[in-house]
Design a protein around this motif. Structure first.
Motif, short mmCIF file in Angstrom:
data_model
loop_
_atom_site.label_atom_id
_atom_site.label_comp_id
_atom_site.label_asym_id
_atom_site.label_seq_id
_atom_site.Cartn_x
_atom_site.Cartn_y
_atom_site.Cartn_z
N CYS A 59 0.84 -1.21 0.00
CA CYS A 59 0.00 0.00 0.00
C CYS A 59 0.87 1.25 0.00
O CYS A 59 1.87 1.33 0.70
N ILE A 60 0.45 2.27 -0.82
CA ILE A 60 1.19 3.54 -0.86
C ILE A 60 0.42 4.65 -0.15
O ILE A 60 0.81 5.81 -0.18
N SER A 63 -5.23 6.61 -0.47
CA SER A 63 -6.59 6.81 0.03
C SER A 63 -7.68 6.78 -1.04
O SER A 63 -8.80 7.21 -0.80
N PRO A 105 -4.22 1.39 -7.02
CA PRO A 105 -3.23 1.48 -8.09
C PRO A 105 -2.10 0.47 -7.97
O PRO A 105 -1.42 0.18 -8.96
N VAL A 106 -1.87 -0.04 -6.77
CA VAL A 106 -0.73 -0.95 -6.62
C VAL A 106 -1.14 -2.38 -6.24
O VAL A 106 -0.31 -3.19 -5.85
S1 SF4 Z 1 -6.08 2.35 -2.82
FE1 SF4 Z 1 -4.32 3.41 -1.99
S2 SF4 Z 1 -4.68 3.51 0.22
FE2 SF4 Z 1 -6.12 2.01 -0.58
S3 SF4 Z 1 -5.00 0.11 -0.31
FE3 SF4 Z 1 -4.55 0.77 -2.40
S4 SF4 Z 1 -2.68 1.91 -2.17
FE4 SF4 Z 1 -3.48 1.69 -0.12
#
Ligand code: SF4
Ligand code: SF4
Lengths: 172, 346
Positions: A59-60, A63, A105-106
């Protein structure tokens, strides 16, 4: 009343009773079509959307998931010792729409096949990021220690029958 | 008659050993142990489990399973019973308290009392009299009144409707039951149940062979009187919850549940005495009692099996069936009895 009676089809009463009892007796000889749930599970279809799992390290902290969630099941939290905001998950609110998984996104979020957990209180259903990470690990374990899987088969004789699935398709 | 003598011997021995009068032993043991409440409790636990299991089988389900899994969930009813017995008894504020509490106890006591005269084996009875056949019917005939009181005292629409239906059903069913009884009494020329059984044993012909119509009517009327499924309008789970029993909880509800099964047990016990020759192939106290007991259980199993065969009948259908179809049949069975009673005349 009398007219109605005469227009009714004539049936042989004794034969009808014997037929009914015979039908019930015949059905008693057939195997039950119950899925013995806690011991066996129904095979999951491909792309089944169960609980949402979270990977803390990927996770980056963008949000996006919290913004897209239509049920407000995801909220952003501050975690002590971490500069980024992190998402927390309220499993009681989630409607399993999967939008959060799509938008991440990730790919820090993923579906699980597990859908059956019992909570005796409301509180533990609302998880902060750390809890969610640990809980995701536990759910993954649960996924692995899966029970024998069955899938429904249409049966000419009984109507519905469950068969053991050899290689479970759709399992990750 | 030898069997009778043997049993008297057994009880006399017991009486001399304990120093109690024999009639007291009889009057206590028969209604409380066998064929009375002790045996009934065992039968009820088994029969209700079997009822659920058989219905499940017919509907291709599994039924109760998890309590004593190896026995197929046979202890389920024991578990349910323990739970419901220790449940709180809630007495709603709107009920007529005394009548509300007394009615189930009274009704169940009546059923238990009726078991005192029905012999459960050679000489195994509480009291015998030359008119003992009338006693259980007189007693069971009181129950609808108690149930009406129950429904009225509960002060609830469902219970009112249930009580009203109980009266209707009684009016429809009791006549057929009594007519079949009359045919039976005429066939044997006696009102003493013990004598009726010894007559069947002497001739070797069970009553059901001689007068099958009376036996059939007795069985159907018994199904109606005990709210079994084709005729379960009184309880009417789908629309009036539990009929007259709706407001009851805990132990009082258990008594109400036991009431219907108790009635069924008493009537089927009577059926095996009147039509199936009672303890027919055997003479001994133990084997004879066992025979009657097994016959009764088989009859009850048939009665509960019918639950999964038939749908429910409307009240007007039941009334018209009993008055316009079965009552003429009852008259026919009287004619048959008049014709065939020579079989049993000594
Ligand atoms: S959308 Fe953004 S905040 Fe939510 S899990 Fe993926 S990387 Fe994390
Ligand atoms: S699956 Fe839908 S409801 Fe559940 S957390 Fe994700 S976005 Fe929210």
């Amino acid at each position: 009343m009398g007219e109605e009676k005469s227009s009714r089809p004539r049936i042989n009463l004794i034969k009808a009773h014997i037929d009914a009892i015979g039908a019930a007796l015949r059905r008693m000889t057939k195997p039950p079509m119950t899925l013995m749930f806690p011991d066996y599970e129904e095979a999951w279809p491909e792309g089944y959307r169960g609980f949402i799992l979270y990977d803390y390290d990927t996770c980056i902290g963008c949000s996006l998931c919290a913004q897209i969630c239509p049920a407000r099941a995801i909220k952003m939290y501050r975690v002590p010792g971490d500069k980024k905001m992190r998402p927390g998950y309220n499993v009681g609110r989630c409607i399993f729409c999967g939008l959060c998984v799509d938008i991440c996104p990730v790919d820090a979020l993923s579906y699980s096949y597990v859908h059956d957990e019992v909570y005796s209180e409301v509180k533990p259903m609302n998880m902060d990021p750390i809890d969610w990470t640990l809980w995701s690990k536990r759910i993954k374990e649960k996924e692995k220690s899966a029970k024998p899987k069955l899938k429904p088969v249409i049966d000419e004789d009984v109507g519905l029958r469950y068969e053991v699935v050899k290689s479970v398709e759709g399992e990750k | 008659m030898e069997a009778e003598g043997e049993r008297v011997m057994v009880l006399e021995q017991l009486a001399t050993q304990t120093g109690l009068p024999e009639w007291l032993l009889r009057g206590v043991l028969a209604p409380l142990v066998y064929p009375g409440l002790g045996a009934f409790a065992a039968v009820a636990l088994f029969i209700i489990w079997a009822e659920r299991k058989i219905a499940a089988k017919v509907q291709m389900r599994v039924g109760p399973l998890y309590v004593a899994r190896r026995l197929g969930g046979a202890l389920q009813l024991l578990a349910d019973g323990i739970r419901i017995t220790f449940q709180e008894i809630i007495v709603p504020v709107t009920v007529e308290k005394k009548a509300y509490v007394a009615a189930p106890i009274f009704a169940f006591a009546i059923v238990a009392a009726s078991l005192a005269v029905i012999p459960g084996g050679p000489g195994v009875y509480g009291f015998s009299s030359s008119v003992s056949l009338l006693v259980p019917f007189a007693l069971l005939g009181l129950i609808p009144i108690v149930i009406a009181v129950m429904g009225w005292a509960s002060n609830n629409k469902f219970t009112y409707i249930g009580a009203g239906r109980e009266i209707l059903v009684t009016v429809a069913g009791e006549v057929t039951l009594l007519a079949s009884l009359l045919a039976t009494a005429m066939m044997y020329g006696s009102l003493d149940i013990n004598k009726i059984v010894t007559m069947q044993i002497r001739t070797g012909i069970p009553g059901i062979v001689v007068n099958p119509i009376a036996a059939f009517l007795f069985f159907v009327a018994a199904l109606l009187m005990t709210d079994r499924i084709p005729f379960d309008v009184v309880l009417g789970e789908q629309e009036i919850v539990q009929g007259p029993y709706t407001e009851y909880t805990g132990l009082l509800f258990v008594l109400n549940m036991a009431l219907d099964y108790g009635k069924l047990y008493a009537l089927m016990l009577l059926f095996s005495d009147l039509f199936l020759g009672g303890w027919m192939p055997f003479d001994g106290v133990l084997l004879g009692s066992l025979t009657v007991f097994i016959k009764t259980i088989v009859l009850m199993l048939i009665a509960i099996f019918l639950r999964s065969v038939y749908g429910r009948m409307r009240i007007d259908q039941i009334a018209s069936m009993f008055w316009s179809r079965l009552f003429p049949l009852a008259l026919a069975s009287l004619v048959i009895s008049a014709a065939v009673h020579v079989v049993y005349t000594p």
